[in-house]
Design a protein around this motif. Structure first.
Motif, PDB file in Angstrom:
ATOM      1  N   ILE A 523       0.919  -1.390  -0.421  1.00  0.00           N
ATOM      2  CA  ILE A 523      -0.516   0.056   0.557  1.00  0.00           C
ATOM      3  C   ILE A 523       0.774   1.521  -0.140  1.00  0.00           C
ATOM      4  CG2 ILE A 523      -1.684  -1.266   1.030  1.00  0.00           C
ATOM      5  CD1 ILE A 523      -1.423   0.608   3.829  1.00  0.00           C
ATOM      6  N   THR A 524       2.575   0.781  -0.625  1.00  0.00           N
ATOM      7  CA  THR A 524       2.944   2.639  -0.915  1.00  0.00           C
ATOM      8  C   THR A 524       2.210   3.893  -1.138  1.00  0.00           C
ATOM      9  OG1 THR A 524       5.036   0.494  -0.670  1.00  0.00           O
ATOM     10  CG2 THR A 524       5.452   3.217  -1.186  1.00  0.00           C
ATOM     11  N   ASP A 525       1.531   2.994  -1.963  1.00  0.00           N
ATOM     12  CA  ASP A 525       0.921   4.443  -3.044  1.00  0.00           C
ATOM     13  C   ASP A 525      -0.363   5.072  -2.322  1.00  0.00           C
ATOM     14  OD1 ASP A 525       3.815   4.140  -4.380  1.00  0.00           O
ATOM     15  OD2 ASP A 525       2.482   2.723  -5.810  1.00  0.00           O
ATOM     16  N   VAL A 526      -0.427   4.329  -1.717  1.00  0.00           N
ATOM     17  CA  VAL A 526      -1.736   4.404  -1.191  1.00  0.00           C
ATOM     18  C   VAL A 526      -2.468   5.680  -0.499  1.00  0.00           C
ATOM     19  CG1 VAL A 526      -4.243   3.592   0.033  1.00  0.00           C
ATOM     20  CG2 VAL A 526      -2.895   1.829  -1.753  1.00  0.00           C
ATOM     21  N   LYS A 527      -3.177   6.662  -0.726  1.00  0.00           N
ATOM     22  CA  LYS A 527      -3.679   7.749  -0.405  1.00  0.00           C
ATOM     23  C   LYS A 527      -4.019   7.192   0.873  1.00  0.00           C
ATOM     24  CE  LYS A 527      -3.910  10.464  -4.386  1.00  0.00           C
ATOM     25  NZ  LYS A 527      -4.223  11.352  -5.207  1.00  0.00           N
ATOM     26  N   PRO A 528      -4.435   8.141   1.829  1.00  0.00           N
ATOM     27  CA  PRO A 528      -5.250   7.841   3.057  1.00  0.00           C
ATOM     28  C   PRO A 528      -6.668   8.125   2.888  1.00  0.00           C
ATOM     29  CG  PRO A 528      -3.612   9.168   3.938  1.00  0.00           C
ATOM     30  CD  PRO A 528      -3.698   9.343   2.529  1.00  0.00           C
ATOM     31  N   GLY A 529      -7.550   6.901   3.836  1.00  0.00           N
ATOM     32  CA  GLY A 529      -9.186   7.081   3.325  1.00  0.00           C
ATOM     33  C   GLY A 529      -9.518   5.730   3.321  1.00  0.00           C
ATOM     34  N   ASP A 530     -10.792   5.515   3.295  1.00  0.00           N
ATOM     35  CA  ASP A 530     -12.125   4.549   3.446  1.00  0.00           C
ATOM     36  C   ASP A 530     -11.689   3.384   2.493  1.00  0.00           C
ATOM     37  OD1 ASP A 530     -12.510   4.509   6.135  1.00  0.00           O
ATOM     38  OD2 ASP A 530     -13.729   7.203   5.076  1.00  0.00           O
ATOM     39  N   TYR A 531     -11.454   1.987   2.476  1.00  0.00           N
ATOM     40  CA  TYR A 531     -11.854   1.603   1.687  1.00  0.00           C
ATOM     41  C   TYR A 531     -12.016   0.179   1.574  1.00  0.00           C
ATOM     42  CZ  TYR A 531      -7.936   4.479  -0.152  1.00  0.00           C
ATOM     43  OH  TYR A 531      -6.940   5.587  -0.668  1.00  0.00           O
ATOM     44  N   ILE A 532     -12.070  -1.212   0.622  1.00  0.00           N
ATOM     45  CA  ILE A 532     -12.576  -2.453   0.943  1.00  0.00           C
ATOM     46  C   ILE A 532     -11.545  -3.285   0.466  1.00  0.00           C
ATOM     47  CG2 ILE A 532     -14.005  -3.906  -0.317  1.00  0.00           C
ATOM     48  CD1 ILE A 532     -16.098  -2.115  -1.173  1.00  0.00           C
ATOM     49  N   PHE A 533     -11.370  -3.993   1.666  1.00  0.00           N
ATOM     50  CA  PHE A 533     -10.277  -5.072   1.041  1.00  0.00           C
ATOM     51  C   PHE A 533     -11.006  -6.265   0.840  1.00  0.00           C
ATOM     52  CE2 PHE A 533      -7.381  -8.528   3.577  1.00  0.00           C
ATOM     53  CZ  PHE A 533      -6.237  -8.143   2.672  1.00  0.00           C
ATOM     54  N   GLN A 534     -10.230  -7.273   0.142  1.00  0.00           N
ATOM     55  CA  GLN A 534     -11.071  -8.367  -0.409  1.00  0.00           C
ATOM     56  C   GLN A 534      -9.975  -9.352  -0.889  1.00  0.00           C
ATOM     57  OE1 GLN A 534     -13.950  -8.535  -3.745  1.00  0.00           O
ATOM     58  NE2 GLN A 534     -12.654  -9.103  -4.699  1.00  0.00           N
ATOM     59  N   ILE A 535      -9.923 -11.033  -0.023  1.00  0.00           N
ATOM     60  CA  ILE A 535      -9.681 -11.969  -0.006  1.00  0.00           C
ATOM     61  C   ILE A 535     -10.027 -12.793  -1.263  1.00  0.00           C
ATOM     62  CG2 ILE A 535      -8.643 -13.966   0.440  1.00  0.00           C
ATOM     63  CD1 ILE A 535      -7.934 -12.209   2.904  1.00  0.00           C
ATOM     64  N   VAL A 536     -10.170 -13.036  -2.179  1.00  0.00           N
ATOM     65  CA  VAL A 536     -10.511 -14.499  -3.261  1.00  0.00           C
ATOM     66  C   VAL A 536      -9.836 -15.943  -3.203  1.00  0.00           C
ATOM     67  CG1 VAL A 536     -12.044 -15.027  -4.611  1.00  0.00           C
ATOM     68  CG2 VAL A 536     -11.885 -12.926  -4.093  1.00  0.00           C
ATOM     69  N   ILE A 537     -10.502 -16.801  -2.741  1.00  0.00           N
ATOM     70  CA  ILE A 537      -9.442 -18.032  -2.516  1.00  0.00           C
ATOM     71  C   ILE A 537     -10.049 -18.766  -3.924  1.00  0.00           C
ATOM     72  CG2 ILE A 537      -8.079 -18.220  -0.668  1.00  0.00           C
ATOM     73  CD1 ILE A 537     -10.880 -19.937   0.213  1.00  0.00           C
ATOM     74  N   ASN A 538      -9.049 -19.477  -4.887  1.00  0.00           N
ATOM     75  CA  ASN A 538      -9.380 -20.778  -5.085  1.00  0.00           C
ATOM     76  C   ASN A 538     -10.627 -20.474  -6.059  1.00  0.00           C
ATOM     77  OD1 ASN A 538      -9.887 -23.000  -7.497  1.00  0.00           O
ATOM     78  ND2 ASN A 538     -11.628 -23.824  -6.027  1.00  0.00           N
ATOM     79  N   PRO A 539      -9.744 -19.067  -6.983  1.00  0.00           N
ATOM     80  CA  PRO A 539     -10.467 -17.270  -7.737  1.00  0.00           C
ATOM     81  C   PRO A 539     -10.699 -17.804  -9.140  1.00  0.00           C
ATOM     82  CG  PRO A 539      -7.790 -16.609  -7.541  1.00  0.00           C
ATOM     83  CD  PRO A 539      -8.387 -18.325  -6.600  1.00  0.00           C
ATOM     84  N   ASN A 540      -9.966 -19.361  -9.613  1.00  0.00           N
ATOM     85  CA  ASN A 540     -10.301 -19.478 -10.947  1.00  0.00           C
ATOM     86  C   ASN A 540     -10.848 -21.031 -10.680  1.00  0.00           C
ATOM     87  OD1 ASN A 540      -8.517 -17.314 -12.108  1.00  0.00           O
ATOM     88  ND2 ASN A 540      -6.711 -18.481 -11.988  1.00  0.00           N
TER      89      ASN A 540
END
Length: 576
Positions: A523-540
């Motif tokens: 997240i080095t280039d991410v600006k401060p704010g509110d976000y949604i974090f998502q993890i998907v397993i076995n995505p394909n």
């Protein structure tokens, strides 16, 4: 103590003491998305405190100038024919968050509450002791799409599965204490099937995740919904080993007569052949294998009553089917995986397009009565998240494995990358072990982790803005699959060390700790704010599972440039 049920569709209460039902409906206010719901304490599904979702936050409506005309608009917006009454002074309990509307002046003809004149969105001098509530008619507008409050999961066949109900925005299970055919029949009829054939107990069709919402369910058999039955709200002593399930009687729909498997070694495998009409005659033919995958195979196995797909094949030269059926009669097949027949999937119709032809290149499947079901534990993600500034010279291995953003290539060795780190705990709640698709001789050695990875794309880590734009370059994380821990009485079978067998045993889980390389989002280039974090397993969908809807975890994430907060983590595609 037995109590009437209270269930919700999209919300999450902060108090475990409240039994709340919420009915959501999307509306528009200018360019901003807005939804309504009914919330409150111990009531039916068609009444409650009026709540509005706006600017990513739920709030309430003040009772000042509210009248039956405004109540009519609310009820119709939620899919009910009309309003019966309205109540001032927080009859259904005090809400939380902003008071979005005050001094509403509706004529009763408005399409949405947002179109009624008011002080303006968020302009109010009210307190939550003035939150308004409504009672709607229990008659619903024909054709209005309500989110169901019950679903079946983990079943191999149509009309069977673990019973899950929606309460306070979260899917949960039913404890099998006193579970019987009467209650099971209510579930089956609610879902459009016939009476119940079996009422299953003991987690027979897999163990769920999350809360146990209902215990000691007592139905007369005539209720319209399982949520109308009496039940004990306390589920003390109940675990997911006691999850209730059903098998329903389903009408004969003739789907099996237009599909067959040909050339296989047993009835559970073979080349897929479809019966279609050509020039006034019914002929058998093959399915083009271009784009053929797990979802399409799932539909075939379900249609034939053979359970779950175990493999999808794009070549079937080793299964010589009927020569007269070699010609391709179906191409461009794309399924969501929930269809009851292959003909219900998207496909080219009469405009066939299959350059490689049928015959030896036709689509094939193998089916199985059982399958795994991977579920990521959202609480572990939420509890283990933290932020680390790590020197670039310590990230060389991770850089070579593409675990950092593209801008890291220009980062000096003595500078830092800011990493959002977390642990992943992945449970197998299905009825079969989760095994990698790739054979051992194709596994890849990973220097960072010092072991072989059997699946190159096992998880996706991403960070999105609230409007769905990806703001951090998430990466495709590869895993070595093993049993980190198991439920009591279950032995570990898989271990990564020494080129061991890989997989996740039923009732075991694989934990990838937060301190392992690549277990992060840069997240080095991410600006401060509110976000949604998502993890998907076995995505394909490389490995077939009983249920893919629980392969996603979403969290709300707040970043102020110095600290990070992860909260409201949950399984499923919606954001709470």
């Amino acid at each position: 103590m037995l109590a009437n049920s209270c269930f919700s569709t999209h919300a999450q209460t902060q108090s475990n003491k409240l039994c709340m039902l919420r009915v959501d409906c999307p509306v528009a206010a200018g360019n901003e998305s807005m939804r309504l719901r009914l919330a409150g304490d111990k009531r039916k599904h068609n009444e409650g405190r009026v709540e509005v979702f706006y600017n990513s936050e739920w709030g309430t409506v003040c009772d000042d100038d509210f009248n039956i005309h405004a109540a009519q608009v609310v009820c119709r917006e939620l899919g009910y024919v009309e309003a019966i009454s309205w109540s001032p002074s927080s009859k259904y309990g005090k809400g939380q968050g902003p008071i979005w509307f005050d001094n509403l002046h509706c004529s009763g003809k408005e399409r949405t509450l947002a179109l009624c004149p008011s002080n303006g969105i968020g302009v109010s001098d009210c307190k939550h002791s003035e939150d308004v509530g409504v009672v709607c008619s229990d008659k619903r507008i024909p054709g209005f799409k309500f989110q169901p409050l019950v679903r079946l999961r983990g079943g191999a066949f149509v009309g069977e599965g673990r019973v899950e109900v929606l309460k306070n925005g979260e899917w949960g299970t039913i404890c099998d204490d006193n579970w019987n055919l009467l209650s099971a029949t209510v579930v089956c009829r609610e879902l459009g099937f016939g009476t119940a054939k079996e009422a299953l107990s003991g987690g027979r069709l897999g163990q769920g995740m999350g809360p146990v919402h209902m215990n000691e369910v007592k139905c007369s058999g005539f209720e319209k919904s399982i949520t109308d039955c009496l039940f004990n709200k306390e589920a003390l002593g109940c675990s997911h080993e006691e999850d209730a399930a059903v098998r329903c009687n389903i009408p004969a729909m003739g789907f099996q007569e237009r599909l067959r498997l040909s050339g296989g070694r047993n009835p559970y495998e073979g080349r897929v052949e479809v019966l279609v009409e050509r020039n006034g005659s019914l002929v058998w033919g093959t399915v083009c294998s271009e784009g053929w995958g797990t979802m399409e195979a799932m539909v075939v196995c379900r249609q034939l009553g053979l359970g779950f797909a175990s493999n999808a094949f794009q070549e079937t030269w080793y299964w010589p089917g009927e020569v007269s059926a070699d010609a391709v009669v179906m191409s461009g097949v794309r399924c969501s995986g929930t269809e009851m027949s292959l003909s219900h999937c998207l496909h080219h119709g009469d405009h066939l397009n299959c350059p490689k032809g049928g015959g030896r290149n036709a689509a094939g499947v193998s089916c199985s009565d059982t399958a795994p079901d991977l579920v990521l534990n959202p609480q572990v993600v939420e509890q283990t998240t933290y932020m680390e500034d790590r020197p670039m010279f310590m990230l060389q291995c991770a850089y070579e494995e593409n675990c950092l953003t593209s801008t890291s290539g220009q980062t000096p060795a003595n500078s830092y990358r800011r990493l959002l780190r977390f642990s992943s705990q992945i449970h197998n709640n299905g009825q079969a072990d989760f095994r990698p698709k790739a054979s051992r001789n194709s596994w890849v050695w990973h220097e960072c982790h010092r072991h072989y990875h059997s699946m190159e794309v096992f998880t996706l880590y991403d960070l999105f803005s609230l409007n769905g734009t990806k703001v951090a370059e998430g990466h495709k994380a590869s895993f070595c699959l093993e049993d980190s821990e198991c439920d009591e009485g279950v032995e570990k079978r898989y271990e990564c060390a020494n080129f061991g067998e890989q997989g996740i045993t039923v009732s075991c889980w694989d934990t990838y700790r937060h301190d392992i390389d690549c277990q992060w989002v840069d997240i080095t280039d991410v600006k401060p704010g509110d976000y949604i974090f998502q993890i998907v397993i076995n995505p394909n969908y490389e490995v077939p599972e009983t249920d893919y809807s629980n392969n996603i975890v979403k969290c709300r994430c707040r970043y102020d440039g110095h600290r990070v907060w992860m909260y409201s983590c949950h399984n499923g595609k919606t954001t709470q």
